[in-house]
Every structure is written in C-alpha cells, then in structure tokens.
Design a protein around this motif. Structure first.
Motif, mmCIF file in Angstrom:
data_model
loop_
_atom_site.group_PDB
_atom_site.id
_atom_site.type_symbol
_atom_site.label_atom_id
_atom_site.label_comp_id
_atom_site.label_asym_id
_atom_site.label_seq_id
_atom_site.Cartn_x
_atom_site.Cartn_y
_atom_site.Cartn_z
ATOM 1 N N UNK A 210 0.820 -1.217 0.000
ATOM 2 C CA UNK A 210 0.000 0.000 0.000
ATOM 3 C C UNK A 210 0.848 1.260 0.000
ATOM 4 N N UNK A 211 2.058 1.164 0.583
ATOM 5 C CA UNK A 211 2.930 2.330 0.654
ATOM 6 C C UNK A 211 3.326 2.839 -0.731
ATOM 7 N N UNK A 212 3.336 1.940 -1.697
ATOM 8 C CA UNK A 212 3.764 2.333 -3.044
ATOM 9 C C UNK A 212 2.647 3.027 -3.832
ATOM 10 N N UNK A 213 1.421 2.996 -3.306
ATOM 11 C CA UNK A 213 0.296 3.597 -4.025
ATOM 12 C C UNK A 213 0.209 5.086 -3.702
ATOM 13 N N UNK A 214 0.318 5.972 -4.690
ATOM 14 C CA UNK A 214 0.198 7.415 -4.419
ATOM 15 C C UNK A 214 -1.177 7.752 -3.850
ATOM 16 N N UNK A 215 -1.228 8.737 -2.978
ATOM 17 C CA UNK A 215 -2.487 9.101 -2.313
ATOM 18 C C UNK A 215 -3.560 9.501 -3.303
ATOM 19 N N UNK A 216 -3.162 10.148 -4.395
ATOM 20 C CA UNK A 216 -4.148 10.646 -5.351
ATOM 21 C C UNK A 216 -4.916 9.502 -6.015
ATOM 22 N N UNK A 217 -4.294 8.290 -6.029
ATOM 23 C CA UNK A 217 -4.968 7.136 -6.620
ATOM 24 C C UNK A 217 -6.212 6.763 -5.802
ATOM 25 N N UNK A 218 -6.172 7.095 -4.489
ATOM 26 C CA UNK A 218 -7.314 6.791 -3.634
ATOM 27 C C UNK A 218 -8.466 7.768 -3.837
ATOM 28 N N UNK A 219 -8.209 8.859 -4.533
ATOM 29 C CA UNK A 219 -9.205 9.922 -4.635
ATOM 30 C C UNK A 219 -10.528 9.470 -5.259
ATOM 31 N N UNK A 220 -10.510 8.714 -6.374
ATOM 32 C CA UNK A 220 -11.805 8.267 -6.939
ATOM 33 C C UNK A 220 -12.610 7.439 -5.948
ATOM 34 N N UNK A 221 -11.939 6.554 -5.200
ATOM 35 C CA UNK A 221 -12.658 5.747 -4.210
ATOM 36 C C UNK A 221 -13.187 6.621 -3.071
ATOM 37 N N UNK A 222 -12.371 7.600 -2.655
ATOM 38 C CA UNK A 222 -12.792 8.497 -1.572
ATOM 39 C C UNK A 222 -14.040 9.278 -1.975
ATOM 40 N N UNK A 223 -14.093 9.697 -3.231
ATOM 41 C CA UNK A 223 -15.261 10.452 -3.701
ATOM 42 C C UNK A 223 -16.504 9.576 -3.740
ATOM 43 N N UNK A 224 -16.312 8.301 -4.115
ATOM 44 C CA UNK A 224 -17.456 7.379 -4.146
ATOM 45 C C UNK A 224 -17.949 7.067 -2.730
ATOM 46 N N UNK A 225 -17.006 6.863 -1.825
ATOM 47 C CA UNK A 225 -17.371 6.452 -0.464
ATOM 48 C C UNK A 225 -17.916 7.619 0.374
ATOM 49 N N UNK A 226 -17.292 8.807 0.230
ATOM 50 C CA UNK A 226 -17.626 9.927 1.113
ATOM 51 C C UNK A 226 -18.270 11.111 0.396
ATOM 52 N N UNK A 227 -18.292 11.073 -0.965
ATOM 53 C CA UNK A 227 -18.844 12.194 -1.703
ATOM 54 C C UNK A 227 -17.880 13.378 -1.732
ATOM 55 N N UNK A 228 -18.272 14.454 -2.436
ATOM 56 C CA UNK A 228 -17.452 15.655 -2.500
ATOM 57 C C UNK A 228 -17.506 16.373 -1.152
ATOM 58 N N UNK A 229 -16.360 16.702 -0.614
ATOM 59 C CA UNK A 229 -16.362 17.460 0.643
ATOM 60 C C UNK A 229 -15.253 17.059 1.573
ATOM 61 N N UNK A 230 -15.386 17.485 2.815
ATOM 62 C CA UNK A 230 -14.334 17.327 3.813
ATOM 63 C C UNK A 230 -13.933 15.868 4.073
ATOM 64 N N UNK A 231 -14.900 14.962 4.303
ATOM 65 C CA UNK A 231 -14.496 13.591 4.645
ATOM 66 C C UNK A 231 -13.590 12.944 3.593
ATOM 67 N N UNK A 232 -13.873 13.177 2.324
ATOM 68 C CA UNK A 232 -13.048 12.575 1.266
ATOM 69 C C UNK A 232 -11.623 13.110 1.315
ATOM 70 N N UNK A 233 -11.493 14.428 1.525
ATOM 71 C CA UNK A 233 -10.153 15.024 1.583
ATOM 72 C C UNK A 233 -9.388 14.531 2.814
ATOM 73 N N UNK A 234 -10.067 14.503 3.956
ATOM 74 C CA UNK A 234 -9.403 14.042 5.192
ATOM 75 C C UNK A 234 -8.997 12.574 5.060
ATOM 76 N N UNK A 235 -9.822 11.768 4.397
ATOM 77 C CA UNK A 235 -9.485 10.357 4.179
ATOM 78 C C UNK A 235 -8.187 10.233 3.369
ATOM 79 N N UNK A 236 -8.081 11.016 2.308
ATOM 80 C CA UNK A 236 -6.881 10.960 1.461
ATOM 81 C C UNK A 236 -5.650 11.462 2.229
#
Length: 248
Positions: free
Chosen positions: A94-120
């Motif tokens: 997991x360490x090799x995966x850039x944080x930005x790669x998680x962004x699409x999943x974060x948007x699906x799970x938390x929607x646009x807003x604070x929780x998605x950004x804090x998750x990333x």
C-alpha cells in the motif's frame, strides 16, 4: 540564521536574473516582485488567509489520524510475528500507491467534501508512520533490552520504558516525513474543488494561467513547512536525543 537569509537572497537574485533573461513570458515565469505583489494583495483581501485556515484544519485532522493509526499498526507489526507476516506485507504494498490514486474511491465512499479530503490526507501520512514505528521498535539496540532484562523489567515495562522511548527518534522522523506526504495528499484532495483551501486556489491559478498566484501558494506551503519543522519537529527531536545522550 544569517547563512539561511544569505542563501535565500542569492536564490531570489538568481530568480530575478532568470526573469530578466526573458526566457519565458512574464505570465509564465513571473518576477519575485510580481509574486510578492500577488501574495500581498491576496493576503490583504483575506483570500489566502481563509484558504490557509481551511487547509490547515483538514491537514491537522488527517495528519493526526494518520500518526495515531500509523503508530498503532507499526507497534503491532513490530511486536507480533503473525501481524508482520500478514498486515506488514500489505502495508509495504500500500505504501507504493500514491495518495491521489485513492481519490476516486474516496469520492465514491464519502462524496465531494471534507471527509473525502481528510481520508486521502490520512492515507497520505499513515504508511510512513507504520514503517518508521515498526522499524524503530525492531531496531532498538540489544544492549538496552539486555539492560532491561537484567533489571527484571516485565514485558509491559520493557515496552513502555525501554523499547518505545528508544524508538522515539525514528518515530519523530516518521512524523516529519508523514507531514510532508500529508501536505501532498491534501493538495491532491483539494484539487477536487472543495470550494476553499490552498489546493483549490492553486487549481484556479493554474486554470487562469496566473503563475504568480501558483508560486504564492508554493511559498506559503514552504513557509508553513519550515516553521513547523523548526518549532515542533526539530525541537522535540533534539530534546529526545539530548535526553538519551545522543546529542550534546
């Protein structure tokens, strides 16, 4: 301090010299004065201050979560062989995966807003903390452990009074690196257009080809990093090193 100031003055003079060579158009490569003017104008209007506060709020929440979770997982990996052989190998991947790669999943799970950004942001800092914590505890000098055994310390006392304190310097190094990775993740997260934050203004500056504003954001981030490192990480690291006789 004087050396640092002198070095910064030299960098600014080189910057001004490159600008005067007119290698690029002024809007692509602004002068130090143009950036200073943009920086002053946006600070005076309050735009950069409110954006910095919004970004710092997200950063501190995500970074704190990353540090706490990272130390806990790192401790488990260092102490338990089964966790090291299972979760430890997953963390390496997991360490090799850039944080930005998680962004699409974060948007699906938390929607646009604070929780998605804090998750990333949390993911941006957690893996480095895991690796440094587990490495710090594993690499405690054997002489410390033997001394603790000679004194008849229990497993719990050995952990709290010998292993964790001895691992603190490496844990602090992990916190310093996590801070940098959390900033990168924050900028990536705010690019989704949360409506405020330094990342949003950075994206706006890019879209409008306002490189003075882009460089202003870069300067603010660098200054916050320098201040944080000088006032918190370096001071605490030196204090710990002096306590254990590793720094005079």
């Amino acid at each position: 301090m004087l050396k640092r100031i002198g070095f910064m003055v030299i960098l600014i003079l080189i910057w001004e010299g490159l600008f005067r060579l007119e290698l690029w158009e002024p809007y692509m490569f602004p002068s130090p004065w143009m950036v200073t003017e943009t920086l002053y104008r946006n600070i005076a209007s309050g735009a950069l201050i409110s954006a910095t506060i919004a970004s710092m709020k997200r950063l501190l929440i995500g970074y704190t979560l990353g540090v706490v979770i990272g130390v806990f997982i790192g401790f488990l990996i260092a102490r338990y062989k089964l966790v090291e052989e299972t979760l430890g190998s997953l963390v390496l991947a997991l360490q090799t995966i850039p944080s930005i790669v998680w962004l699409p999943l974060a948007l699906l799970w938390f929607g646009f807003g604070e929780p998605a950004i804090i998750f990333v942001v949390t993911l941006g800092g957690v893996w480095t903390m895991v690796m440094n914590t587990s490495s710090g505890i594993k690499n405690v000098p054997r002489i410390y452990i033997k001394a603790g055994q000679t004194m008849g310390l229990s497993d719990a006392s050995m952990l709290t009074k010998v292993m964790i304190p001895a691992a603190v310097p490496q844990i602090i190094t992990g916190m310093r690196l996590s801070w940098a990775f959390a900033w990168r993740a924050l900028m990536a997260g705010e690019l989704i257009g949360a409506g405020d934050g330094l990342g949003y203004i950075l994206m706006w500056g890019r879209d409008t080809a306002n490189m003075s504003l882009v460089i202003s954001i870069m300067i603010i981030i660098a200054l916050i990093g320098m201040i944080t490192d000088s006032l918190i990480f370096s001071k605490y690291e030196n204090k710990v090193l002096r306590r254990y006789g590793l720094l005079k």
